[in-house]
Enzyme design. Structure first.
Site, short mmCIF file in Angstrom:
data_model
loop_
_atom_site.label_atom_id
_atom_site.label_comp_id
_atom_site.label_asym_id
_atom_site.label_seq_id
_atom_site.Cartn_x
_atom_site.Cartn_y
_atom_site.Cartn_z
N HIS A 224 0.81 -1.21 0.00
CA HIS A 224 0.00 0.00 0.00
C HIS A 224 0.85 1.26 0.00
CE1 HIS A 224 -3.21 2.71 1.84
NE2 HIS A 224 -3.82 2.19 0.79
N LYS A 226 3.34 4.37 -1.24
CA LYS A 226 3.51 5.27 -2.38
C LYS A 226 4.85 5.95 -2.19
CE LYS A 226 -1.14 5.03 -1.64
NZ LYS A 226 -1.74 4.46 -0.43
N ASP A 231 17.39 9.80 -7.77
CA ASP A 231 18.84 9.98 -7.61
C ASP A 231 19.31 9.84 -6.16
OD1 ASP A 231 19.25 10.28 -10.30
OD2 ASP A 231 19.24 12.47 -10.26
N HIS A 400 -8.81 11.97 1.40
CA HIS A 400 -8.01 10.74 1.36
C HIS A 400 -6.71 10.91 2.13
CE1 HIS A 400 -5.59 7.52 -0.80
NE2 HIS A 400 -6.68 6.87 -0.49
N LYS A 402 -3.96 11.07 5.04
CA LYS A 402 -3.70 10.27 6.24
C LYS A 402 -2.69 11.05 7.09
CE LYS A 402 -3.93 7.14 2.52
NZ LYS A 402 -5.24 6.65 2.58
N ASP A 407 0.18 18.92 19.27
CA ASP A 407 0.88 19.87 20.15
C ASP A 407 1.92 20.76 19.46
OD1 ASP A 407 -0.62 18.78 22.14
OD2 ASP A 407 1.03 17.71 23.10
#
Length: 482
Positions: A224, A226, A231, A400, A402, A407
């Site tokens: 899952h 991404k 380089d 979408h 996450k 604080d």
């Protein structure tokens, strides 16, 4: 034969329950999470045939058998030197404490987790939608000199995907080495595009290909992540996949997402993660080159930890980091997630925080891209509202992102949802950032998103119909299977 023909359904039912009881015994002996255990037992015993299929596809446990071997990459001398170089010297701990201020002990796992070492010299850029992410990523790819490494749950050869492949083929023709890992369940690439990619000299491999002859458990344990590494000096991670779905310029539905661009020392552990995934998907040992880990000239000091979790880790690193961040909060906790199907530990931590007069706010979609995930999410909200958590539903489109910010000191951006699958099953990666300015920027983004939300009212929420509550209860029971 006549007996078999006349009693075929009875025979099939008997066979079903023999196999189901065998599965129940296996589940009980594993002593896994009681909620998950109960969900699978109900599926096996109450839903003939369907329950077996669900268990066959989703119910196998592989964490202990370590299906994802990391030895080939991690045992190579270059990688070992890089890992040793990431170790914080004892003399530098005080410097880190100064940077992290009073929250230096926010994540005690920092100095103990072999897979999640803290890096200091980093510069980060927060990206709040797919349009900007692709603009930046494509520009970095155009400037690549040695290699381009991509690891994505979803790559589709629609408009933005084909634009990416055009660019990658162009770079490959210039001598830049391009390697890609795609998840075989999440991605959708035509044979024509795959053939073209291969002809361009690009190495692209599927992560755990799903075959009818051997797909047990392979609908679980998906990649899952991404990740993009250019380089060895520029890295990306976050919620945005490669698909037109994430490009707001092309969509009627607004897609609100968050991604992170990193320059600096944290790109090295991100590179190691990619190489281990590529090594596994490739099926043969990849030789680690020193050019994968070049020196960088980043002068910024953003303390950042790359936290990964999956069947290859002994601990649920990301979930544990989130849990400790919540339980160590003293002022506020702001969470954005598209799927809120948490374990009891996270729910309890949020309830206790809210009841301790900590400002706890949660943003979830008003309308999800999965009806069953939407109902399952809604089943958890009443308990949070009762404890004083402020719950907001995002109305502008689909959120979408996450992200969590705590604080003015700690924030995290990554691929992990606040759900059972991200915490326990799939391969995920999050950046844990310990930096005031970054936290303040994340806080502002959260407050901006609140302008496009509706706050749930406790009195109105509890008056949902019994039919809706029943659907939510069933969806919640199935949550470990989602």
């Amino acid at each position: 034969m006549e007996f078999i023909k006349s009693n075929i359904w009875l025979i099939l039912i008997v066979i079903n329950y023999v196999l189901a009881l065998s599965g129940v015994i296996t589940i009980l002996l594993k002593k896994v999470n009681p909620t998950k255990t109960l969900s699978y037992i109900i599926a096996l015993l109450v839903f003939p045939f369907v329950g077996l299929i669900v268990y066959y596809l989703f119910g196998q446990e592989y964490r202990k058998t370590k299906i994802f071997s990391r030895k080939n990459v991690l045992n190579q001398s270059i990688t070992k030197k890089i890992q040793e170089g990431l170790e914080l010297e004892t003399t530098k701990i005080e410097e880190v404490d100064d940077l992290l201020d009073e929250k230096s002990k926010l994540i005690p796992l920092l100095y103990n987790s072999e897979k999640s070492k803290l890096t200091i010299n980093n510069d980060v850029k927060i990206i709040k939608d797919g349009d900007k992410k692709f603009e930046l990523l494509f520009e970095d790819i155009k400037n690549a000199k040695h290699h381009i490494h991509l690891e994505y749950f979803i790559i589709k050869d629609n408009k933005i995907g084909l634009e990416l492949f055009d660019l990658l083929c162009e770079k490959a023709s210039e001598g830049v080495k391009v390697r890609i890992v795609i998840d075989d369940v999440g991605s959708s690439i035509s044979k024509k595009t795959k053939r073209r990619v291969e002809e361009c000299g690009i190495e692209m491999h599927s992560f755990m290909p799903v075959l009818f002859s051997g797909s047990t458990g392979k609908m679980n344990y998906r990649d899952h992540r991404k990740i993009a590494v250019i380089d060895g000096v520029i890295g990306y991670l976050g919620g945005i996949n490669i698909s037109d779905t994430y490009v707001n310029a092309n969509n009627e539905l607004y897609w609100r997402d968050t991604h992170l661009r990193i320059v600096g020392e944290a790109v090295k552990p991100l590179q190691i993660l990619f190489l281990t995934s590529f090594d596994f998907a490739f099926g043969d040992e990849i030789e680690v080159e020193k050019e994968f880990f070049p020196k960088h000239d980043c002068k910024e000091n953003v303390p950042l930890q790359i936290a990964a979790s999956g069947p290859d880790t002994d601990w649920s690193n990301i979930m544990e980091a989130i849990f400790v961040a919540i339980t160590n909060a003293s002022d506020y906790i702001y969470i954005t997630t598209p799927y809120f199907i948490p374990n009891d530990e996270i729910v309890t931590a949020l309830q206790v925080a809210a009841r301790s007069n900590i400002d706890v706010k949660l943003i979830v979609p008003k309308t999800s891209d999965s009806w069953i995930a939407e109902y399952a999410t809604n089943s958890y909200l009443e308990r949070l509202l009762e404890a004083g958590v402020e719950v907001y539903q995002y109305c502008k489109g689909f959120v979408h992102a996450k992200t969590i910010v705590v604080d003015d000191t700690f924030s995290t951006i990554g691929t992990a949802n606040m759900d059972y699958r991200s915490f326990n099953i799939n391969f995920e990666v999050n950046a844990l950032i310990y930096h005031k300015d970054t936290s303040l920027e994340m806080k502002q983004l959260f407050n901006d998103d609140l302008q496009d939300c509706e706050q749930l009212d406790m009195d109105r929420w509890v008056k949902r119909s019994k039919r809706v509550k029943l659907i939510e209860a069933v969806a919640r029971l199935m949550a470990p299977l989602l």
